[in-house]
Enzyme design. Structure first.
Site, PDB file in Angstrom:
ATOM      1  CG  ASP A  88      -1.784   1.188   1.380  1.00 26.52           C
ATOM      2  OD1 ASP A  88      -1.992   1.890   0.367  1.00 26.52           O
ATOM      3  OD2 ASP A  88      -2.265   1.442   2.493  1.00 26.52           O
ATOM      4  CB  SER A  91      -0.633   3.198   4.955  1.00 30.20           C
ATOM      5  OG  SER A  91      -0.448   1.871   4.489  1.00 30.20           O
ATOM      6  CG  ASN A  93       2.812   2.265  10.468  1.00 30.10           C
ATOM      7  OD1 ASN A  93       2.382   3.377  10.164  1.00 30.10           O
ATOM      8  ND2 ASN A  93       3.662   2.088  11.461  1.00 30.10           N
ATOM      9  CD1 TRP A  95      -1.593  -2.703   9.474  1.00 30.54           C
ATOM     10  CD2 TRP A  95      -2.522  -4.693   9.923  1.00 30.54           C
ATOM     11  NE1 TRP A  95      -2.780  -2.771   8.787  1.00 30.54           N
ATOM     12  CE2 TRP A  95      -3.379  -3.980   9.045  1.00 30.54           C
ATOM     13  CE3 TRP A  95      -2.909  -5.976  10.335  1.00 30.54           C
ATOM     14  CZ2 TRP A  95      -4.589  -4.507   8.589  1.00 30.54           C
ATOM     15  CZ3 TRP A  95      -4.125  -6.500   9.870  1.00 30.54           C
ATOM     16  CH2 TRP A  95      -4.933  -5.759   9.018  1.00 30.54           C
ATOM     17  CE1 TYR A 133      -7.543  -0.057   8.236  1.00 31.39           C
ATOM     18  CE2 TYR A 133      -6.906  -0.115  10.522  1.00 31.39           C
ATOM     19  CZ  TYR A 133      -6.630  -0.377   9.200  1.00 31.39           C
ATOM     20  OH  TYR A 133      -5.443  -0.950   8.847  1.00 31.39           O
ATOM     21  CG  ASP A 296      -3.648   4.872  -2.195  1.00 30.07           C
ATOM     22  OD1 ASP A 296      -2.963   3.882  -1.882  1.00 30.07           O
ATOM     23  OD2 ASP A 296      -4.549   5.328  -1.472  1.00 30.07           O
ATOM     24  CB  THR A 299      -7.279   3.774  -3.470  1.00 33.21           C
ATOM     25  OG1 THR A 299      -7.074   4.334  -2.174  1.00 33.21           O
ATOM     26  CG2 THR A 299      -8.651   4.211  -3.981  1.00 33.21           C
TER      27      THR A 299
END
Length: 563
Positions: A88, A91, A93, A95, A133, A296, A299
């Site tokens: 992505d 963003s 990070n 996880w 979120y 992006d 998206t």
């Protein structure tokens, strides 16, 4: 001498490193997940804070989730524990679900989980991690979100957990000491049906939650890549099982034609740049003075200011989904509504269907929109023609008797509610507007019957009301699949070059599971407030037709026709 030798060895490792190719996977789209995924990105963009051994280039296979989610495989720990993640660029990070996930986190039990005790290279970090979120939560441990400012707003829900440190494997690359979040609580509606396990952010460090070093920057710091560049090829061909490819440290010439057009990053954080303008064939130009956009990969659609998206959807012949649902409901239930009207007052009917609460105020948040369309409709239905206001709805140039009387009654009700708000100091105007709108419709039908208006006239007026009464600007819209060949092309002008999308490229064709396809407009509205917005998002629908290079070293983005 020993230090010099080590430095030479490190330099040689970087010099011999080559791009790493990672395959992306491709799976069919579930419409409900498609809508939730868009809601997730909406919340992220509108709430995100912006703070001030040698290997060849890696190719990562990417899965295409019916043109909505592209994801690929990574490993965490020693030996590597495998996860499917979205790469992505919106963003920063990384996880994945944790083996310590909450009993109440249903998505956790449906996806791969990270077990720290199974990894010989695991190191504890322990800080609390919390990502908002929109309407849910993803949580972990990185140190109090509110106190440390370690809150990232992502999707529909809140994701929380804690930070850990371990070896990240991507293809042949091994990134030592990568800090990532173990998610112990995930928002169920957002992730329960997702085909991916987690997210690997590839944005700039400025938007990393907790100022954690993103994976790509760690690769560069450890000398694992030949160039500070990565590129995406997203395969949009339905008949192919290949979803696409992510290349770390370079580009694959086989995936693009000609030369890339380069545009500088205008703001670090997202991969943000200036878009010159956008044109719809035969319908004019948007963003004519230039506007900010981001590339992006997280998206799926093409996103812009809601008011502009409404105009675009109108120009391409798309109709809002809720308008279709409204018309279908009117046509199906109008006879029963008429029967109910003869026995119940308007307020009781609106309370029965959930648009008015027990006190007479609105209760259904879906219709309590502050959109321009909604306010315009209230003026048309609830006010007489005065300066600065639009005229009431008319049919064939003549306002019906039913509309005249209903408008008068609605106006009286509106004035009474406004008076009540002024006296009580309350600010629930949007809720009262929704309740008032419902009562107007009921009043209209009742008076229309008393005025001997035919069922056809009532149906026509209510259909027109549905067309005007959009439940939120820039929402999902559908087109007639048989008319794709008649729809216009859309051109995005970037760095002085035109990038054209055909109708089949900006429309999602979704299998409804009932033997027929539904065609959904790829344009969705998102109101991003200043200073970050207004903002356009060029998602997978644009990155698919145009091979995209993210040049971190030179802070620029490149686009070329995909091969």
């Amino acid at each position: 001498m020993r230090l010099i030798a080590l430095a030479l060895l490190a330099a040689a490792a970087v010099a011999t490193a080559a791009p790493l190719r990672l395959s992306l996977r491709k799976l069919p789209l579930v419409p409900a997940v498609h809508r939730r995924h868009h809601a997730n990105r909406t919340a992220l963009l509108t709430q995100q804070r912006v703070d001030g051994e040698a290997n060849q280039g890696t190719d990562i296979p990417i899965t295409n989730f019916m043109d909505a989610q592209y994801y690929g495989e990574i490993g965490l720990g020693s030996p590597p524990q495998k996860f499917q993640v979205i790469f992505d660029t919106g963003s920063s990070n990384l996880w994945v679900p944790s083996s310590k996930c909450s009993y109440f986190s249903i998505p956790c039990y449906l996806h791969s989980k990270y077990y720290a005790e199974k990894s010989s290279t695991y190191r504890e970090d322990g800080r609390d991690f919390d990502i908002q979120y929109g309407s849910g939560r993803l949580s972990g441990f990185l140190s109090k979100c509110q106190q440390q400012g370690v809150c990232c707003h992502y999707a529909s829900g809140r994701l929380s957990g804690f930070l850990s440190k371990d070896t990240l494997t991507m293809g042949d690359l091994k990134v030592q000491g990568q800090i990532f979040a173990e998610a112990v609580m995930e928002p169920s509606l957002s992730f329960i049906a997702a085909r991916f396990d987690g997210i690997l952010g590839m944005g700039f460090p400025e938007i990393s939650v907790g100022k954690v070093q993103p994976p790509f920057q760690n690769m560069l710091a450890q000398g694992l890549l030949p160039e500070p560049v990565f590129s995406f090829w997203l395969n949009r061909k339905d008949e192919s099982d290949i979803g696409g490819e992510l290349v770390l440290g370079g580009v694959d010439p086989a995936h693009f034609k000609g030369e890339h057009t380069w545009v500088p990053v205008s703001r670090r954080g997202f991969w943000q740049f200036k878009m010159d303008s956008m044109e719809i064939q035969g319908s004019g130009t948007f963003c004519s003075g230039g506007c900010q956009a981001i590339a992006d990969t997280g998206t799926s659609l093409l996103v812009g200011p809601p008011e502009v998206i409404d105009e675009i959807n109108t120009a391409i012949g798309a109709e809002p989904v809720l308008v279709q649902q409204c018309k279908a409901m009117v046509h199906q239930y109008l006879p029963e509504i008429i029967k109910l009207i003869n026995n119940m007052p308007p307020l009781a009917i609106c309370q029965a269907i959930g648009l008015c609460g027990a006190s007479g105020n609105g209760a259904d948040a879906r219709v309590l929109s502050n959109s321009a369309q909604y306010r315009r409709l209230l003026k048309m239905y609830g006010s007489s023609t005065t300066a600065g206001q639009e005229a009431p709805l008319v049919v064939d140039g003549v306002q019906s008797a039913a509309e005249q009387e209903a408008a008068q009654q609605a106006q009286q009700g509106q004035q009474a509610q406004q008076g009540g708000r002024k006296a009580g100091g309350s600010n629930d105007g949007a809720a009262n507007d929704g309740c008032q709108m419902c009562q107007y419709v009921v009043q209209y039908v009742k008076i229309a019957l008393a005025s001997n208006e035919t069922m056809a006239q009532i149906m026509q007026n209510l259909d027109r009301a549905c067309e005007t009464f959009a439940f939120g600007s820039g929402g999902e819209a559908v087109v007639d699949c048989t008319k794709l060949h008649t729809m216009p092309t859309i051109t995005f002008n970037i760095a002085g070059k035109p990038f054209v999308l055909r109708p089949d490229q900006y429309v999602l064709k979704i299998d409804t599971g009932m033997g027929e396809a539904q065609c959904v407009s790829g344009f969705m509205g998102l109101d991003v407030p200043p200073p970050l917005g207004p903002l356009w998002i060029l998602g997978d629908m644009f990155i698919g037709p145009y091979h995209t290079v993210f040049d971190y070293g030179n802070e620029r983005v490149g686009f070329a026709p995909a091969a």
